[in-house]
Each structure stands twice: as structure tokens, then as C-alpha cells.
Scaffold this active site. Structure first.
Site: not given
Ligand code: HEM
Length: 460
Positions: A398, A269, A405
Site C-alpha cells: 500500500f 487494485t 493508500c
Molecule cells: C494510494 C495500493 C485499494 C485509494 C495507493 C498507493 C498504493 C496503493 C501502492 C500509493 C501510491 C504511490 O505512492 O504513488 C492499493 C492496493 C489496493 C488499493 C494494492 C487494493 C488491494 C484502494 C481503495 C481505494 C484506494 C479501495 C479507495 C477506496 C487510494 C488513494 C490513494 C492511494 C486515493 C492516494 C492517497 C494519497 O496520495 O493521498 N494505493 N490501493 N486504494 N489509494 Fe490505494
């Protein structure tokens, strides 16, 4: 190619795509369908219905945590096949979600970025060394490929003390290739024609997912039982931190799932977001000029800058550029919500408990609240004044609520620093007059985007 009938539930348009299937670009197809049918429509594929929404009022309603929660839909069920109860794919009521969330949250608070900053800088310098070599040889750089190398090395080192050494390899690390294939399998599995024999794809998937687990087990083994197991990073926390409420730690299987999750979620991402930001800067000289002014004010014409942690917080316009790229192409382009109880979505669409809706974020980000010309790249949409005036749920790259996120600050710190360093150092030559071609592998990327770089001189 789609048929339109009335959805019996609430007069919502139905687009039946069974004849064509979702094709290689289901997100862009859904965007086109939303342009045709309006900001709430049902996509029907082989009799299976999915409600897509992009309307601000509906998304604001779905963000109500009392009535809605994250939904693990068919796409995430497929990702669960290799990430299991990792944070991203865990069910809301799975005990390991709350446990891991509570243990890992402090590692992602804004202040914690100070800890990761030196590693992020080290990997940014690897990318710059590689781009200097390419520029010196007159060779265009592969933007999405190199962004992926950089984000993988960053999360590997900052999260787990593991060096993928991506810039020393001509081809991506085999872990990345396996991971990309696993994500592709998750996506194409959604489009299978009933009755089709997919045993070969499934066997290949199982090999790939076994390989991911093997690499991760090596990463964990390299740390367990050494004095490094106490290290101040994600893996250190996972191996040692006790849950504040009951004093237990994460179990071994869950740690493996979390490491796979972070390696996946933590790099595809972010690399897509930086690639889109560079694409827009290469195409918009006025915005590029403003980023240059900002970085030059900080670093003048120093040849090799080493940004401090605090300087990254001062790169406000660079950050606006990144937000605007994430508005147009949020690289994780959908998130799913489910009703906790029988309810009326937006006061008009009946949903039974457990029914779900998919938020199509790129279309939310093109709603009328964004003005008359939402396709226009315009970072001034993210000045503090503009942000204060906009409804909070208009911008959701996010996700939302407690399942939003966790890595947001990590991604923004890493990406803002790198963009600023690149703009400070190079002229971005759009030598191939690149036309945007977005590749979908659950995440979005500008496929085949290359830049010809030349060093900036003080006259630029
Ligand atoms: C969850 C986007 C970068 C780790 C999410 C979700 C989105 C997202 C939309 C929610 C998904 C859902 O509701 O099903 C993004 C975008 C990123 C990014 C656009 C970069 C521009 C990162 C990074 C990490 C990360 C750098 C870790 C170092 C996670 C994790 C979740 C998550 C572990 C699940 C959280 C939970 O449900 O407790 N992300 N993300 N993401 N993201 Fe990101």
C-alpha cells in the site's frame, strides 16, 4: 537483450532496454532485470534513466519522510491527464492534496468500514447470485472480470451512491472500458519511440477521458442540491465537509477529480488482489482447507450467510491469504519517491534534490528477509508472530508514509469478506489447469483465469 554498463554515479548496473522497449509487461520485465542485475539498477530507455530498487535497506531509507517524499513520475503524470489534482496524482505541495486528505481521512478510518459494510455485503451477494447462475449452468466464471464488476459496484455505491449495475451487463460498463483504455494509454505512452506519430491514440484518449468526466459529472449532479447531498458517504463528505482549519469546502473541479480517482484507485487494485488470492487458493489445497475451517467455524453449513461487520475482523487466516497474495503480486506494483534534499540513498547512492527512485514492490517482497523460497505461497508468513519479527518496511503493497493508500482498510474489508463467503459456498475447480499469465494495465491481474464452481456439500 540488455546491455550492461557502469552507471557513472555510483557503479550501479545500467540495463539499456532501448532496443526492445518495455513491451506489454514492463513490471515483469523490470523484475527480470532486477533478478539479473541485483536489487538496485538503472533502466535506460531512449536515454531516459529510471532507478529501480527492491533492496530492503534502500526501501527503508526511501521511507524516511524527512529526506524523501512521493514522486509524481512520468507514469503518474500521464494519469494526471485525467485525474489531475485528485489525491493519488496531486503534487505533495498542491494545497488540494492536504485539504482533501484532511477532509476524507475520517471516512477511511477502520471504524468507518462499519458504514460501508452493508453495501459491500449487498454487492457480494450480487456476485454470488451471478456465480450461482453460472455454476448451475455448468459455465466457468471469469474471475478477474467478475471481481472488477464487484469492486466497481462497491466503490460506486459505497462512495457515491451510484449503481453501475455491472452484473446486469454482458460487457463491462462503458466507464470501465474507457477507464482501462485511459490506464493503458498512460502505460503505453511511457514506451513511445521518439518521433512516433501517436495523434490517433491521443485523440482516442481525449474522448475516453471526456467520457469519464461526463459520467462523473452525472454522478455528482444526481446528488447536488438534493437531500442526498448530506449522505454519509465520500461524495456527501466532499460536497459538504468543511476543512477543520479554515472552514472551506472542496471546489467542484477537485470533487470531479477525486471521484475519478476513487473510481480508478478503488477498484482495479482490489479486484486484482482478490483474483490472485483465488488463484492461489485454487492451486493450494492445504491453504484452502484452512480457510474452510475458519469460515465453517463461523458459519457452519448455513446456506446463505450474511456476515456481520465484527465477523470480518475474526477471519484472520483469510486475511493472511490475502496478504500473501499481495506479497507475491502487489497489484499496484511500483511507487516512486523523490529526494527532498541532496542525499546518499542507503549511504551509497548519491541523489540530488528532486532525483527519484521507483520501488519495485514485487521484488522487495522476494528479498532474503522472506526466507529461502520467496516464490512459495505460504500464508503462515503473516501470523502475528511472524509479522512482529519482520522489519516494518519489508511489506509495502500500500505504499509508504503520508501518501500511502487511503483505501487500505476499505480494500481489506471488502476482499476478506468476499473471499470468505466464496470459500464457504463453493468448491473452486481449476478446470483449465490455469497457468499464471499476468496482464499489466498499470495494475496487475491474472488474465484469462476462470474457475468451474460447484456448491459445497457438508461432506466437502
Ligand atoms: C494510494 C495500493 C485499494 C485509494 C495507493 C498507493 C498504493 C496503493 C501502492 C500509493 C501510491 C504511490 O505512492 O504513488 C492499493 C492496493 C489496493 C488499493 C494494492 C487494493 C488491494 C484502494 C481503495 C481505494 C484506494 C479501495 C479507495 C477506496 C487510494 C488513494 C490513494 C492511494 C486515493 C492516494 C492517497 C494519497 O496520495 O493521498 N494505493 N490501493 N486504494 N489509494 Fe490505494
Amino acid at each position: 537483450q540488455t546491455s550492461r554498463t557502469a552507471d557513472t554515479r555510483a557503479g550501479i548496473p545500467v540495463a539499456d532496454i532501448t532496443a526492445t522497449g518495455p513491451g506489454p509487461a514492463p513490471i515483469q520485465q523490470a523484475m527480470d532485470l532486477m533478478r539479473e542485475h541485483g536489487p538496485a539498477f538503472v533502466r535506460r530507455l531512449y536515454g531516459r534513466d529510471t532507478l529501480f530498487v527492491g533492496d530492503l535497506d534502500l526501501v527503508a531509507d526511501l521511507a524516511d519522510e524527512q529526506r524523501f517524499a512521493k514522486h509524481i513520475g512520468p507514469g503518474l503524470e500521464n494519469v494526471r491527464e485525467f485525474a489531475a489534482d485528485g489525491l493519488f496524482t496531486a503534487y505533495n505541495d498542491e494545497p488540494n492534496w492536504a485539504k482533501a486528505h484532511d477532509i476524507l481521512m475520517p471516512a477511511f478510518a477502520l471504524g468507518s468500514m462499519r458504514t460501508y459494510h452493508p453495501v459491500m455485503l449487498r454487492v457480494a451477494q450480487r456476485l454470488i447470485a451471478s456465480w450461482d447462475r453460472d455454476a448451475g449452468a455448468g459455465k466457468p466464471v471469469d474471475v478477474p472480470g467478475d471481481m472488477t464488476r464487484m469492486t466497481l459496484d462497491t466503490i460506486g455505491l459505497a462512495g457515491f451512491g451510484y449503481d453501475f449495475g455491472s452484473f446486469e451487463r454482458a460487457e463491462p460498463h462503458p466507464f470501465v472500458e474507457s477507464m482501462v483504455r485511459c490506464l493503458e494509454w498512460s502505460m503505453t505512452r511511457l514506451a513511445r519511440v521518439p518521433g512516433q506519430d501517436c495523434s490517433a491514440q491521443d485523440a482516442a484518449f481525449r474522448d475516453d477521458s471526456a467520457y469519464l468526466a461526463q459520467v462523473v459529472d452525472e454522478v455528482i449532479a444526481a446528488r447536488t442540491g438534493t437531500d442526498q447531498s448530506q449522505a454519509d458517504d465520500l461524495l456527501g463528505l466532499m460536497l459538504t465537509a468543511e476543512h477543520p482549519a479554515d472552514g472551506t469546502t472542496l471546489d467542484t473541479a477537485n470533487i470531479r477529480n477525486q471521484v475519478i480517482t476513487f473510481l480508478i484507485a478503488g477498484h482495479e487494485t482490489t479486484s486484482g488482489a482478490m483474483s490472485f488470492a483465488l488463484y492461489y487458493l485454487a492451486k493450494h489445497p492445504a491453504a484452502l482447507q484452512l480457510v474452510r475451517r475458519e469460515v465453517d467455524e463461523l458459519w457452519g453449513d448455513a446456506a446463505d450467510v450474511e456476515p456481520t461487520y465484527d465477523e470480518i475482523g475474526r477471519l484472520t487466516y483469510t486475511r493472511q491469504v490475502l496478504n500473501e497474495a499481495l506479497r507475491l503480486w502487489p497489484t499496484a506494483a511500483v511507487f516512486a519517491r523523490q529526494a527532498r534534499e541532496d542525499t546518499l540513498l542507503g549511504g551509497r547512492i548519491p541523489m540530488r534534490a528532486g532525483d527519484s527512485a521507483l520501488v519495485l514492490t514485487p521484488m522487495l517482497h522476494r528479498q532474503p528477509v522472506w526466507g529461502d523460497n520467496p516464490e512459495l505461497f505460504d500464508p503462515s508468513r503473516f501470523t502475528p508472530e511472524a509479522e512482529a519479527e519482520r522489519p516494518v518496511h519489508a511489506f509495502k503493497p500500500f505504499g509508504t508514509g503520508e501518501r500511502a493508500c487511503i483505501g487500505r482498510q476499505f480494500a481489506l474489508h471488502e476482499a476478506t469478506m468476499l473471499l470468505a463467503m466464496l470459500v464457504h459456498r463453493y468448491r473452486l475447480g481449476d478446470h483449465a489447469d490455469y497457468r499464471l499469465d499476468i496482464k499489466e494495465t498499470l495494475t496487475l491481474k491474472p488474465e484469462g483465469f476462470t474457475l468451474a464452481l460447484t456448491p459445497r456439500t457438508s461432506a466437502d
